[in-house]
Design an enzyme around this catalytic site. Structure first.
Site, PDB file in Angstrom:
ATOM      1  N   LYS A   9       0.925  -1.235   0.010  1.00 14.22           N
ATOM      2  CA  LYS A   9      -0.152   0.113  -0.130  1.00 14.22           C
ATOM      3  C   LYS A   9       0.947   1.337   0.052  1.00 14.22           C
ATOM      4  O   LYS A   9       1.961   1.154   0.222  1.00 14.22           O
ATOM      5  CB  LYS A   9      -0.767  -0.031   1.155  1.00 14.22           C
ATOM      6  N   TYR A  49     -12.424  -1.556  -3.607  1.00 12.58           N
ATOM      7  CA  TYR A  49     -13.145  -1.850  -2.269  1.00 12.58           C
ATOM      8  C   TYR A  49     -14.477  -1.558  -2.173  1.00 12.58           C
ATOM      9  O   TYR A  49     -14.992  -1.355  -1.033  1.00 12.58           O
ATOM     10  CB  TYR A  49     -12.297  -0.644  -1.163  1.00 12.58           C
ATOM     11  N   PHE A  57     -15.514   4.254   7.187  1.00 16.04           N
ATOM     12  CA  PHE A  57     -13.862   4.709   6.702  1.00 16.04           C
ATOM     13  C   PHE A  57     -13.738   4.573   5.283  1.00 16.04           C
ATOM     14  O   PHE A  57     -12.634   4.719   4.876  1.00 16.04           O
ATOM     15  CB  PHE A  57     -13.032   3.750   7.287  1.00 16.04           C
ATOM     16  N   ARG A  85      -2.292 -14.400   4.740  1.00 10.13           N
ATOM     17  CA  ARG A  85      -3.024 -13.765   5.880  1.00 10.13           C
ATOM     18  C   ARG A  85      -2.040 -13.913   7.176  1.00 10.13           C
ATOM     19  O   ARG A  85      -2.092 -12.920   8.013  1.00 10.13           O
ATOM     20  CB  ARG A  85      -4.267 -14.209   5.956  1.00 10.13           C
ATOM     21  N   THR A  91      -5.555  -6.916  10.748  1.00  7.31           N
ATOM     22  CA  THR A  91      -5.826  -5.622   9.844  1.00  7.31           C
ATOM     23  C   THR A  91      -5.088  -4.508  10.871  1.00  7.31           C
ATOM     24  O   THR A  91      -4.597  -3.826  10.212  1.00  7.31           O
ATOM     25  CB  THR A  91      -7.236  -5.499   9.931  1.00  7.31           C
ATOM     26  N   ARG A 102       2.553  -6.726   8.918  1.00  5.07           N
ATOM     27  CA  ARG A 102       1.999  -5.400   9.443  1.00  5.07           C
ATOM     28  C   ARG A 102       2.294  -4.992  10.799  1.00  5.07           C
ATOM     29  O   ARG A 102       2.739  -3.788  10.910  1.00  5.07           O
ATOM     30  CB  ARG A 102       0.275  -5.832   9.578  1.00  5.07           C
ATOM     31  N   ASN A 112      -1.883   0.260   6.693  1.00  2.00           N
ATOM     32  CA  ASN A 112      -1.656  -0.956   7.391  1.00  2.00           C
ATOM     33  C   ASN A 112      -0.603  -1.717   6.309  1.00  2.00           C
ATOM     34  O   ASN A 112      -0.434  -2.951   6.314  1.00  2.00           O
ATOM     35  CB  ASN A 112      -2.716  -1.908   7.816  1.00  2.00           C
ATOM     36  N   HIS A 115      -1.930  -5.445   1.610  1.00  2.00           N
ATOM     37  CA  HIS A 115      -3.265  -6.152   1.214  1.00  2.00           C
ATOM     38  C   HIS A 115      -3.152  -7.677   1.211  1.00  2.00           C
ATOM     39  O   HIS A 115      -1.940  -7.899   0.406  1.00  2.00           O
ATOM     40  CB  HIS A 115      -3.976  -5.601   0.186  1.00  2.00           C
ATOM     41  N   GLU A 126      -9.535 -10.191  -7.715  1.00  2.00           N
ATOM     42  CA  GLU A 126      -8.512  -9.025  -7.521  1.00  2.00           C
ATOM     43  C   GLU A 126      -7.341  -9.304  -8.321  1.00  2.00           C
ATOM     44  O   GLU A 126      -6.893  -8.237  -8.721  1.00  2.00           O
ATOM     45  CB  GLU A 126      -7.930  -9.096  -5.920  1.00  2.00           C
TER      46      GLU A 126
HETATM   47  P1  GDP Z   1      -8.049  -6.555   5.869  1.00  2.00           P
HETATM   48  O1  GDP Z   1      -8.695  -7.720   5.123  1.00  2.00           O
HETATM   49  O2  GDP Z   1      -7.233  -7.211   6.911  1.00  2.00           O
HETATM   50  O3  GDP Z   1      -7.303  -5.730   4.729  1.00  2.00           O
HETATM   51  O4  GDP Z   1      -9.220  -5.845   6.401  1.00  2.00           O
HETATM   52  P2  GDP Z   1     -10.851  -5.216   5.788  1.00  2.00           P
HETATM   53  O5  GDP Z   1     -10.899  -6.093   4.642  1.00  2.00           O
HETATM   54  O6  GDP Z   1     -11.529  -5.196   7.010  1.00  2.00           O
HETATM   55  O7  GDP Z   1     -10.626  -3.584   5.694  1.00  2.00           O
HETATM   56  C1  GDP Z   1      -9.763  -3.405   4.152  1.00  2.00           C
HETATM   57  C2  GDP Z   1      -9.082  -2.206   4.617  1.00  2.00           C
HETATM   58  O8  GDP Z   1      -9.674  -0.810   4.898  1.00  2.00           O
HETATM   59  C3  GDP Z   1      -8.116  -2.386   5.677  1.00  2.00           C
HETATM   60  O9  GDP Z   1      -6.896  -3.207   5.346  1.00  2.00           O
HETATM   61  C4  GDP Z   1      -7.570  -1.118   6.184  1.00  2.00           C
HETATM   62  O10 GDP Z   1      -6.415  -0.488   5.069  1.00  2.00           O
HETATM   63  C5  GDP Z   1      -8.862  -0.298   6.053  1.00  2.00           C
HETATM   64  N1  GDP Z   1      -9.586  -0.547   7.391  1.00  2.00           N
HETATM   65  C6  GDP Z   1     -10.325  -1.454   7.953  1.00  2.00           C
HETATM   66  N2  GDP Z   1     -10.998  -1.172   9.134  1.00  2.00           N
HETATM   67  C7  GDP Z   1     -10.588   0.158   9.267  1.00  2.00           C
HETATM   68  C8  GDP Z   1     -11.227   1.113  10.266  1.00  2.00           C
HETATM   69  O11 GDP Z   1     -11.594   0.877  11.241  1.00  2.00           O
HETATM   70  N3  GDP Z   1     -10.723   2.593   9.980  1.00  2.00           N
HETATM   71  C9  GDP Z   1      -9.977   2.860   8.939  1.00  2.00           C
HETATM   72  N4  GDP Z   1      -9.680   4.078   8.901  1.00  2.00           N
HETATM   73  N5  GDP Z   1      -9.601   2.023   8.123  1.00  2.00           N
HETATM   74  C10 GDP Z   1      -9.800   0.671   8.088  1.00  2.00           C
END
Ligand code: GDP
Length: 137
Positions: A9, A49, A57, A85, A91, A102, A112, A115, A126
């Site tokens: 990222k 996304y 968010f 993962r 996350t 991470r 973070n 991805h 994807e």
């Molecule tokens: P991942 O599968 O671990 O990447 O997590 P998710 O699919 O839940 O979320 C996608 C992406 O959205 C994450 O990798 C973060 O970059 C962002 N994100 C997730 N949760 C939050 C949150 O609570 N706040 C903010 N600002 N960004 C978030």
């Protein structure tokens, strides 16, 4: 053998971790099947996304993911989705296990560093978002 999809990222690239993260991924046993240094427009980031459209968010995420260059890649390994993962960690980097990407390279739950696809189905979707079949080795 199976595959997963990853992005390094914008924060990872801006903070100078591109090489270290790629090294970590390769040393964890993943083979790079396709790779691209590129940048998402806000429109493309929103599309990637789209599943998070209703989350509070979402707008910030789209802005952040289009804020600078990224590296997109397809990775091959047995049990690729689940193993990757585990390699990247939770996350929220504050909750990620020691030694995960991470934990080592990310600063916040949004920025973070990396991805990783959450299912084989999403890995395929994807991967196709970034790569044609002829771009895969
Ligand atoms: P991942 O599968 O671990 O990447 O997590 P998710 O699919 O839940 O979320 C996608 C992406 O959205 C994450 O990798 C973060 O970059 C962002 N994100 C997730 N949760 C939050 C949150 O609570 N706040 C903010 N600002 N960004 C978030």
């Amino acid at each position: 053998m199976s595959t997963t999809f990853t992005m390094l990222k914008p924060d990872a690239i801006a903070n100078g971790y591109m090489g270290a993260i790629l090294d970590h991924i390769i040393k964890a046993g993943f083979k790079i099947k396709a790779m691209k240094y590129t940048r998402l427009t806000a429109e493309r980031a929103g599309e990637f996304y789209a599943v998070h459209k209703e989350r509070p968010f979402y707008n910030d995420l789209v802005k952040y993911m289009s804020s600078g260059p990224i590296v997109a890649a397809i990775l091959e390994k047995d049990n690729a989705v689940e193993d990757f993962r585990k390699t990247i960690g939770a996350t929220d980097p504050a909750k990620a296990e020691a030694g995960t990407i991470r934990k080592l390279y990310a600063k916040s739950i949004e920025a973070n560093a990396v991805h990783g696809s959450d299912s084989d189905e999403n890995a395929a979707i994807e991967s196709s978002f970034f790569f044609s079949m002829t771009e895969r080795f």
